[in-house]
Design an enzyme around this catalytic site. Structure first.
Site, PDB file in Angstrom:
ATOM      1  N   GLY A  10       3.140 -20.182  -6.275  1.00  0.00           N
ATOM      2  CA  GLY A  10       2.167 -19.250  -6.863  1.00  0.00           C
ATOM      3  C   GLY A  10       2.203 -19.359  -8.376  1.00  0.00           C
ATOM      4  N   ARG A  71       1.077 -24.786  -2.659  1.00  0.00           N
ATOM      5  CA  ARG A  71       2.296 -24.460  -1.903  1.00  0.00           C
ATOM      6  C   ARG A  71       2.659 -25.613  -0.962  1.00  0.00           C
ATOM      7  NH1 ARG A  71       3.887 -19.443  -3.047  1.00  0.00           N
ATOM      8  NH2 ARG A  71       2.355 -17.857  -3.611  1.00  0.00           N
ATOM      9  N   ASP A 102      11.681 -20.536  -5.589  1.00  0.00           N
ATOM     10  CA  ASP A 102      12.653 -21.005  -4.594  1.00  0.00           C
ATOM     11  C   ASP A 102      12.147 -22.203  -3.789  1.00  0.00           C
ATOM     12  OD1 ASP A 102      14.674 -19.332  -5.166  1.00  0.00           O
ATOM     13  OD2 ASP A 102      14.176 -17.837  -3.642  1.00  0.00           O
ATOM     14  N   THR A 124       8.571 -17.372 -11.515  1.00  0.00           N
ATOM     15  CA  THR A 124       7.888 -16.601 -10.490  1.00  0.00           C
ATOM     16  C   THR A 124       7.710 -15.175 -10.970  1.00  0.00           C
ATOM     17  OG1 THR A 124       8.000 -15.521  -8.329  1.00  0.00           O
ATOM     18  CG2 THR A 124      10.080 -16.277  -9.209  1.00  0.00           C
ATOM     19  N   ASP A 128      12.711 -13.394  -8.329  1.00  0.00           N
ATOM     20  CA  ASP A 128      13.712 -13.368  -7.254  1.00  0.00           C
ATOM     21  C   ASP A 128      14.548 -14.649  -7.141  1.00  0.00           C
ATOM     22  OD1 ASP A 128      11.708 -15.010  -6.350  1.00  0.00           O
ATOM     23  OD2 ASP A 128      11.566 -14.125  -4.356  1.00  0.00           O
ATOM     24  N   ARG A 161      -5.420  14.066  -6.893  1.00  0.00           N
ATOM     25  CA  ARG A 161      -5.175  13.218  -5.720  1.00  0.00           C
ATOM     26  C   ARG A 161      -3.792  12.570  -5.778  1.00  0.00           C
ATOM     27  NH1 ARG A 161     -10.985  10.042  -6.009  1.00  0.00           N
ATOM     28  NH2 ARG A 161     -12.092  11.388  -4.539  1.00  0.00           N
ATOM     29  N   MET A 168       2.532  -6.925  -5.744  1.00  0.00           N
ATOM     30  CA  MET A 168       3.132  -8.103  -5.102  1.00  0.00           C
ATOM     31  C   MET A 168       4.647  -8.121  -5.307  1.00  0.00           C
ATOM     32  SD  MET A 168       0.610 -11.257  -5.863  1.00  0.00           S
ATOM     33  CE  MET A 168      -0.835 -11.596  -4.880  1.00  0.00           C
ATOM     34  N   GLY A 169       5.267  -9.152  -4.791  1.00  0.00           N
ATOM     35  CA  GLY A 169       6.711  -9.290  -4.977  1.00  0.00           C
ATOM     36  C   GLY A 169       7.432  -9.834  -3.763  1.00  0.00           C
ATOM     37  N   ARG A 170       6.671 -10.066  -2.698  1.00  0.00           N
ATOM     38  CA  ARG A 170       7.271 -10.603  -1.482  1.00  0.00           C
ATOM     39  C   ARG A 170       8.447  -9.757  -1.002  1.00  0.00           C
ATOM     40  NH1 ARG A 170       6.829 -16.997  -1.749  1.00  0.00           N
ATOM     41  NH2 ARG A 170       4.916 -17.002  -0.568  1.00  0.00           N
ATOM     42  N   GLU A 220       4.529  -4.895  -1.665  1.00  0.00           N
ATOM     43  CA  GLU A 220       3.864  -5.451  -0.469  1.00  0.00           C
ATOM     44  C   GLU A 220       4.850  -5.773   0.656  1.00  0.00           C
ATOM     45  OE1 GLU A 220       2.117  -9.279  -1.331  1.00  0.00           O
ATOM     46  OE2 GLU A 220       3.951 -10.019  -2.257  1.00  0.00           O
ATOM     47  N   ARG A 264      -5.888   8.013  -2.240  1.00  0.00           N
ATOM     48  CA  ARG A 264      -6.564   6.719  -2.358  1.00  0.00           C
ATOM     49  C   ARG A 264      -5.511   5.627  -2.555  1.00  0.00           C
ATOM     50  NH1 ARG A 264     -10.125   9.582  -0.843  1.00  0.00           N
ATOM     51  NH2 ARG A 264     -12.158   9.953  -1.845  1.00  0.00           N
ATOM     52  N   HIS A 270      -3.872 -10.550  -6.905  1.00  0.00           N
ATOM     53  CA  HIS A 270      -3.741 -11.693  -7.807  1.00  0.00           C
ATOM     54  C   HIS A 270      -4.122 -11.385  -9.247  1.00  0.00           C
ATOM     55  CE1 HIS A 270      -3.605 -13.526  -3.851  1.00  0.00           C
ATOM     56  NE2 HIS A 270      -2.913 -14.485  -4.427  1.00  0.00           N
ATOM     57  N   GLN A 272      -2.502  -9.588 -11.014  1.00  0.00           N
ATOM     58  CA  GLN A 272      -1.178  -9.634 -11.666  1.00  0.00           C
ATOM     59  C   GLN A 272      -0.809 -11.018 -12.147  1.00  0.00           C
ATOM     60  OE1 GLN A 272       1.685  -7.010  -8.909  1.00  0.00           O
ATOM     61  NE2 GLN A 272      -0.088  -7.922  -7.932  1.00  0.00           N
ATOM     62  N   ARG A 273      -1.363 -12.040 -11.536  1.00  0.00           N
ATOM     63  CA  ARG A 273      -0.897 -13.392 -11.831  1.00  0.00           C
ATOM     64  C   ARG A 273      -1.666 -14.065 -12.965  1.00  0.00           C
ATOM     65  NH1 ARG A 273       0.389 -15.645  -6.118  1.00  0.00           N
ATOM     66  NH2 ARG A 273      -1.015 -17.327  -6.701  1.00  0.00           N
TER      67      ARG A 273
HETATM   68  O1  F6P Z   1       5.419 -15.621  -4.964  1.00  0.00           O
HETATM   69  C1  F6P Z   1       4.466 -15.094  -5.820  1.00  0.00           C
HETATM   70  C2  F6P Z   1       3.444 -14.306  -5.063  1.00  0.00           C
HETATM   71  O2  F6P Z   1       2.496 -13.804  -5.990  1.00  0.00           O
HETATM   72  C3  F6P Z   1       4.014 -13.193  -4.185  1.00  0.00           C
HETATM   73  O3  F6P Z   1       4.306 -12.041  -4.931  1.00  0.00           O
HETATM   74  C4  F6P Z   1       2.920 -13.033  -3.170  1.00  0.00           C
HETATM   75  O4  F6P Z   1       3.379 -12.508  -1.943  1.00  0.00           O
HETATM   76  C5  F6P Z   1       2.436 -14.434  -2.978  1.00  0.00           C
HETATM   77  O5  F6P Z   1       2.735 -15.128  -4.166  1.00  0.00           O
HETATM   78  C6  F6P Z   1       0.956 -14.554  -2.705  1.00  0.00           C
HETATM   79  O6  F6P Z   1       0.671 -15.883  -2.417  1.00  0.00           O
HETATM   80  P1  F6P Z   1      -0.768 -16.532  -2.442  1.00  0.00           P
HETATM   81  O7  F6P Z   1      -1.157 -16.729  -3.878  1.00  0.00           O
HETATM   82  O8  F6P Z   1      -0.575 -17.827  -1.740  1.00  0.00           O
HETATM   83  O9  F6P Z   1      -1.696 -15.585  -1.757  1.00  0.00           O
END
Ligand code: F6P
Length: 340
Positions: A10, A71, A102, A124, A128, A161, A168-170, A220, A264, A270, A272-273
């Site tokens: 990612g 990936r 990893d 990442t 992690d 509310r 994210m964060g797996r 997540e 809500r 994404h 975040q990325r």
């Molecule tokens: O490993 C980084 C990450 O952003 C995780 O936090 C998330 O679960 C995963 O990638 C999402 O993957 P993809 O971009 O393949 O949907």
């Protein structure tokens, strides 16, 4: 020495500064670099582009990766490993810098076990990777989530509310932890802490009673038990695509049902990325990229450039990948200090 560089897994802010650091450090020492496109896929399929200093000079503040990412697991399918070895030979790569988490680094380790000159750089947004104090990408991604939660606070306050922000964060809760701590959430749910529904509802009620609204951050990767949302697919390394489970939306349903507070949810995903890397990530990525080149030039293949107690050092792949880094009880204790 002829360097090759790739970015896998990612994407996250800091990859471009890391590529820039590899190319410019190598050039400064008199060495050329080529880039492989789309992670291990580019090595397998021979997708290469030259990377001259002029190509990377402007990358210090650019999000994403100019090399592309994927990936792809080069050891998953029969015959792919041979293609990888053939590309490295054809391109006369004398030092390969693999920038990734990893999964990407595990593939790099396997390549090194097969006798190839490889060094690693950890990245990442999940933070992690076990062998390093921080991975670049984490600070920038978490800053985006903090901004999102602050915006959600305004609307939660206006409408009295509860709002759940799913981040994210797996299977590591660093992003949720950082967001909850830095934006002052009432409840932060991490994969490292077993889900406790009565405690969640009690805290939401207490927050609503105290200030009229409640903010919940959910990683997540939390396990809501049998009634959680449906699972998504898997990637080539066998990881479940967690955001498909929509734990934030499920939590919002449960909170509204059990507390009576209108609730809500938002899934930042994404968002975040992307975006420019923050200061910390620019500097860390730059340091680690340069250190990886230094490791290769010193013949220290099979090592990963990591951050340890403020210094950048090389550690063997096995040490860097020994176990994923998850949120420790000390961090959880700090977090819960600020929950009702
Ligand atoms: O490993 C980084 C990450 O952003 C995780 O936090 C998330 O679960 C995963 O990638 C999402 O993957 P993809 O971009 O393949 O949907």
């Amino acid at each position: 020495m002829r360097f090759g560089v790739l970015t896998g897994g990612g994407d996250c802010p800091g990859l471009n500064p890391a590529i820039r650091a590899v190319v410019l450090r190598a050039a400064k020492r008199g060495h050329a670099t080529v880039g492989f496109l789309d992670g291990w896929k580019g090595v397998r399929d021979g997708l290469v582009r030259p990377l001259a200093p002029a190509d990377v000079l402007g990358l210090i503040d650019r999000g994403g990766t100019v090399l592309g990412s994927s990936r792809t697991n080069p050891f998953a399918k029969e015959g792919d490993a041979e293609k990888v070895l053939a590309t490295l030979a054809k391109e006369r790569i004398e030092a390969l810098v693999a920038i990734g988490g990893d999964d990407t680094l595990s593939a790099a380790r396997e390549l090194h076990r097969r006798g190839r000159p490889v060094v690693g750089v950890p990245k990442t947004m999940d933070n992690d990777v076990g062998g390093t104090d921080w991975t670049f990408g984490f600070h920038s991604a978490t800053a985006v989530a903090v901004d999102a939660l602050e915006r959600l606070r305004d609307t939660a306050q206006s409408h009295h509310r509860a709002i759940v922000l799913e981040v994210m964060g797996r299977h590591a809760g660093w992003v949720a932890l950082g967001t909850g701590l830095a934006a002052g959430a009432d409840v932060t749910l991490l994969p490292e802490v077993p889900y406790d529904e009565p405690a969640l509802m009690r805290k939401v009620r207490a927050a609503v009673a105290a200030r009229g609204y409640a903010l919940v951050v959910a990683s997540e990767g939390i396990d809501l038990g049998a009634r959680r949302g449906s699972a998504g697919g898997k990637d080539e390394f066998g990881h479940e695509l967690l955001r498909e489970r929509e734990v934030g939306a499920e939590l919002a349903r449960r909170i509204q049902e059990q507390t009576g507070t209108e609730t809500r949810s938002a899934q930042i995903g994404h968002i975040q990325r992307g975006g420019a890397p923050e200061l910390f990530d620019r500097i860390l990525a730059t340091r680690l990229g340069a250190t990886a080149v230094d490791l290769a030039l010193a013949g220290r293949f099979g090592q990963v450039a990591v951050l340890r107690g403020g210094a950048t050092v090389g550690v063997p792949f096995d040490e860097a990948l020994a176990s994923p880094k998850t949120v420790s009880p000390e961090w959880v204790d700090l977090l819960t200090t600020f929950e009702p």
